[in-house]
Design a protein around this motif. Structure first.
Motif, PDB file in Angstrom:
ATOM      1  N   SER A 172       0.851  -1.193   0.000  1.00 52.99           N
ATOM      2  CA  SER A 172       0.000   0.000   0.000  1.00 52.99           C
ATOM      3  C   SER A 172       0.884   1.240   0.000  1.00 52.99           C
ATOM      4  N   SER A 177      -2.621   7.212  -1.724  1.00 56.41           N
ATOM      5  CA  SER A 177      -3.965   6.624  -1.718  1.00 56.41           C
ATOM      6  C   SER A 177      -4.820   7.096  -0.550  1.00 56.41           C
ATOM      7  N   ASP A 199       7.058  -3.598  -0.318  1.00 55.27           N
ATOM      8  CA  ASP A 199       6.495  -3.161  -1.597  1.00 55.27           C
ATOM      9  C   ASP A 199       7.393  -3.636  -2.731  1.00 55.27           C
ATOM     10  N   GLY A 218       3.516 -10.637  -5.926  1.00 58.58           N
ATOM     11  CA  GLY A 218       2.714 -11.842  -5.673  1.00 58.58           C
ATOM     12  C   GLY A 218       3.389 -12.909  -4.840  1.00 58.58           C
ATOM     13  N   ASP A 220       4.132 -12.410  -1.478  1.00 55.63           N
ATOM     14  CA  ASP A 220       4.025 -11.947  -0.091  1.00 55.63           C
ATOM     15  C   ASP A 220       3.668 -13.052   0.908  1.00 55.63           C
ATOM     16  N   ASN A 295      -3.911  -2.779  -1.433  1.00 57.35           N
ATOM     17  CA  ASN A 295      -4.418  -3.233  -2.720  1.00 57.35           C
ATOM     18  C   ASN A 295      -3.350  -3.979  -3.541  1.00 57.35           C
ATOM     19  N   LYS A 576      -1.807   7.413  -8.299  1.00 59.72           N
ATOM     20  CA  LYS A 576      -1.175   8.720  -8.485  1.00 59.72           C
ATOM     21  C   LYS A 576      -1.957   9.697  -7.625  1.00 59.72           C
ATOM     22  N   TYR A 579      -5.082  11.573  -9.301  1.00 57.84           N
ATOM     23  CA  TYR A 579      -6.120  10.854 -10.043  1.00 57.84           C
ATOM     24  C   TYR A 579      -6.732   9.740  -9.206  1.00 57.84           C
ATOM     25  N   HIS A 581      -8.488   6.403 -10.065  1.00 54.57           N
ATOM     26  CA  HIS A 581      -8.794   5.506 -11.190  1.00 54.57           C
ATOM     27  C   HIS A 581      -8.856   6.316 -12.490  1.00 54.57           C
TER      28      HIS A 581
END
Ligand code: MGD
Ligand code: MGD
Ligand code: SF4
Ligand code: MO
Length: 688
Positions: A172, A177, A199, A218, A220, A295, A576, A579, A581
């Motif tokens: 994350s 975010s 990350d 993938g 983790d 996410n 970002k 933005y 989505h």
């Protein structure tokens, strides 16, 4: 438009430019919203407003906003009267119901709509008309994290970062975010707590960390099991919690033994000694350890078990519901508008519930990826009509070409929007939506256990709010009894009825009303809401569905079956700051700050591909191809062989190449963050 002329009026509300609902001041002049600032008294944001929060003014006043109902006639948009639009849509729904049955209709709620009243209203409507087909962005957002945790602890936990000795931010990037969550994380650190970030990329939060652990996408779950093994070996585990409150510890500890530091290094790319040090650091801080799962963990074929493996660490650390640990919030006792108890419709075969029953059990949620196949194939039954609001799946769902084909082929496609998006362009009717500044809604913050009410500040004549929209449609379809409240105020009163909280009280507390003081160690008084009442290292519920009961680690496909024709691993969707989505691309100030898309590439890969920043490349997966300019990042930012593209750009839409049919077997979440791709310098660039 409402509002008095001349003077500047002040309102307090909650921002909904993302899901964080920060407290805001809204200023109205001559009936027009002119300024939004942060509300000082609000416990969540303490007066701060992120850049997106300020954009509320741009959203509500946008010159390209849709303010009139539109109907597609002969391939062109024609403005029509609002009542006529409702009448025509209702007639078409009736026709679909008569021809194909009630379940041929569906509704879809997107990320822009509230998860409380607004979500429940669309669920209520679709059940009221006799269909179980409720869809949302949640078949690719958050729910797999929630299920992963709920399978282990019975619920999702929030983090008491401020009082924590160790914050682990896993997959994350809160500065982008959740900017105001970042304040709590950094406050905890200022108080002496450690900050660990796990990350794939050196993200904004990773730059501020005491320890940045760079991991292969993938993988983790292997790291989580490796940490577990080390904690057990070092005996830095909470024996009292394990003995009294958990199920399956022995089997789990036995399984974790396989994850030696050397094995973890092989699986994750993290040096063996780093794995040991990491476990020791976390173990030394227990029980005041917060672990936040983001996410980044979700969009993989092994997402749920990776998340379960992370959730299991709480059982070892004893940080569950602990001050400075992972806190389980108590929800307000609000009345629920959905009709799953009054009118259960599972026997009608909600789409995707056969393939992903766990998703349906936990969420009563249909699966949007299966929806596209259903629309196109007519199996297991025809789905012919869809009402969608607050979403832009033609840009945000995986496998865009399939999404477009499916949505285009519907007999009736209604979109409620603020702008003419890529999805709205596929519709038969586009109805103007009302923004969060144009309707009142209840919101709650689990971390502080406060509830708030946002008011209706301005209105536009044809932009019906969510409640009025569903009520008008319901009355034309003969199910008006389910929508008896005169307006949103009456509805809010009904929702609050059993809480002892009144609308008046909420208006007097714009900073949010604490519905319940926070209370820790609840598991000591009441069983956890899992099938066994205990913290479940093993899940017999999953076993009944044929899944392994332990959080077994399955390496991502790019590791177990490398595909030499697609040698790069593409991560997508890193947020970002400007933005959300696909949103905000039409706002000038966002375009000035972040003008366009790019693919993040390691300098070694750039050299191999003979590209530099700004060059165009073609990125190809087994789903399709897309073109995008290169951004060569610093060598510490990303691992060689790994790349990243943020979603939401029409001009370089990464979902043209993401997978809708490679899913996590438990949650059904799509593969969007460890996608095998080929990268080629674009031919015309080479020839230049
Ligand atoms: N490749 C890739 N794809 C991803 C992700 C990823 O990481 N990688 N992330 C996924 C995630 S987590 C999510 S949540 C989804 C989100 O995907 P979506 O649910 O499609 O959300 P948005 O793209 O934000 O679309 C919201 C739309 O609602 C409109 N809107 C804004 N305010 C209002 C309003 O008040 N009323 C109405 N009716 N409409 C409004 C906006 O104009 C916008 O078009 O994207 C997913 N897509
Ligand atoms: N500005 C902005 N804010 C948003 C949104 C937005 O679109 N824009 N969307 C909102 C929504 S709906 C959501 S769901 C949240 C998501 O918010 P977060 O959960 O914070 O998601 P991201 O900010 O994308 O950060 C995900 C991080 O995970 C990393 N990552 C990717 N794959 C892996 C992996 O396999 N393992 C690990 N350990 N890391 C990985 C990425 O490099 C990235 O830094 O953000 C919300 N807030
Ligand atoms: S984080 Fe920003 S966009 Fe999200 S609710 Fe708060 S101010 Fe609004
Ligand atoms: Mo999301």
């Amino acid at each position: 438009m409402a509002g008095s002329s001349g003077e500047k009026k002040h309102y307090t509300s909650m921002c909904r430019m993302c899901d964080n609902r920060c407290g805001i001041n809204v200023y109205v002049e001559n009936g027009r919203i002119v300024e939004i600032t942060g509300l000082k008294e609000h416990k969540w944001n303490h007066g701060r407003l992120c850049v997106k929060g300020r954009l509320g003014v741009d959203l509500v006043n946008a010159p390209d906003r849709i303010l009139k109902p539109l109907k597609r006639v002969g391939g062109k948009w024609v403005e029509i009267d609002l009542d006529q639009a409702y009448d025509e849509i209702a007639e078409k729904i009736k026709k679909i119901q008569a021809t194909w049955g009630n379940r041929a209709m569906g509704v879809w709620k997107g990320e822009a709509l509230g998860f409380l009243t607004q979500e429940q209203l669309s669920r209520r409507f679709i059940h009221a008309i006799g269909s179980p087909n409720y869809f949302s962005n949640d078949s690719q957002c958050f729910v797999s994290r929630w299920i992963g945790y709920a399978l282990v602890t019975g619920d999702w936990a929030t983090q008491d970062f401020i009082n924590s000795d160790c914050a682990v931010i896993w997959g994350s990037n809160p500065p982008y975010s959740q900017p105001n969550l970042t304040q709590s994380i950094l406050k905890g650190r200022k108080n002496g707590g450690k900050l660990i970030v796990i990350d794939v990329r050196l993200s904004a939060i990773a730059r501020q960390a005491d320890e940045f652990i760079q991991i292969l996408p993938g993988t983790d779950g292997a790291l989580a099991l490796g940490i577990a093994r080390q904690l057990i070996e070092d005996n830095t585990i909470c024996h009292t919690f394990i003995e009294k409150y958990t199920l399956g510890y022995k089997a789990y500890a036995h399984y974790a033994k396989e994850f030696t530091p050397e094995r973890v290094e092989k699986e994750t790319g993290i040096p063996a000694e780093t794995v040991v040090q990491l476990a020791r650091l976390i173990g030394s801080c227990r029980p005041r350890v917060c672990i936040y799962a983001g996410n980044g963990l979700e969009h993989h074929e092994n997402g749920i078990n990776n998340i379960r493996a992370i959730a299991c660490l709480d059982g070892l650390l004893g940080n569950l519901d602990e001050v400075g640990g992972n806190f389980t919030a108590e929800r307000p006792n609000l009345r629920n508008l959905a009709l799953y108890k009054e009118k259960p419709l599972r026997h009608l075969g909600p789409i995707g519930a056969d393939k992903f029953p766990v998703l349906y059990d936990f969420r009563q949620e249909c699966h949007t990826m299966s929806l596209m196949d259903t629309i196109l194939s007519g199996t297991p039954y025809p789905l012919k009509g869809m009402i969608l609001g607050g979403a832009n799946p033609a840009l945000t769902n995986p496998n865009t070409p399939k999404v477009i084909r499916a949505l285009k082929s519907l007999d009736l496609f209604v979109v409620r929007e603020i702008f003419m998006t890529e999805t709205a362009e596929l519709a038969d009717y586009v109805l103007p939506g009302a923004t969060y500044l144009e309707q009142s809604e209840l919101h709650y913050h689990p971390i502080h256990q406060i509830i708030g009410l946002s008011p209706e500040i301005v209105t536009f004549p044809d932009c019906d709010n969510e409640y009025i929209f569903w009520k008008k449609l319901a009355s034309r379809l003969g199910v008006e009894d389910y929508f008896p409240w005169e307006d949103k105020d009456a509805l809010n009163k009904w929702i609050l009825k059993d809480t002892g909280i009144t609308v008046e009280k909420l208006f007097n507390h714009p900073e949010g009303y604490e519905y319940k003081p926070r209370h820790f160690h609840k598991y000591k008084e009441k069983e956890l809401p899992t099938p066994s009442g205990k913290f479940e290292f093993v899940s017999s519920y999953l076993k009944e569905y044929g899944y392994p009961c332990l959080p077994e680690y399955i390496p991502p496909t790019y590791m177990s079956e490398p595909d030499p024709s697609h040698p790069y691993i593409l991560v997508t969707g890193a947020r970002k700051v400007f933005y959300t989505h696909g949103r905000n691309r039409n706002f000038k100030r966002c375009r000035t700050a972040i003008p366009g898309p790019d693919i993040e590439i390691h300098p070694i890969d750039a050299e191999k591909l003979e590209v530099k920043t700004g060059d165009m490349v073609t990125v190809t997966s087994t789903v399709g191809s897309m073109d995008i300019p290169v951004k060569v990042v610093h060598s510490s930012n990303i691992l060689p062989g790994v790349t990243q593209i943020t979603h939401g750009w029409k001009e370089s839409n990464v979902n043209l190449i993401t997978h809708d049919d490679r899913n996590d077997p438990i949650s059904g979440f799509p593969l969007m963050k460890s996608v095998e791709v080929k990268i080629e310098r674009k031919a015309d660039e080479v020839n230049k």
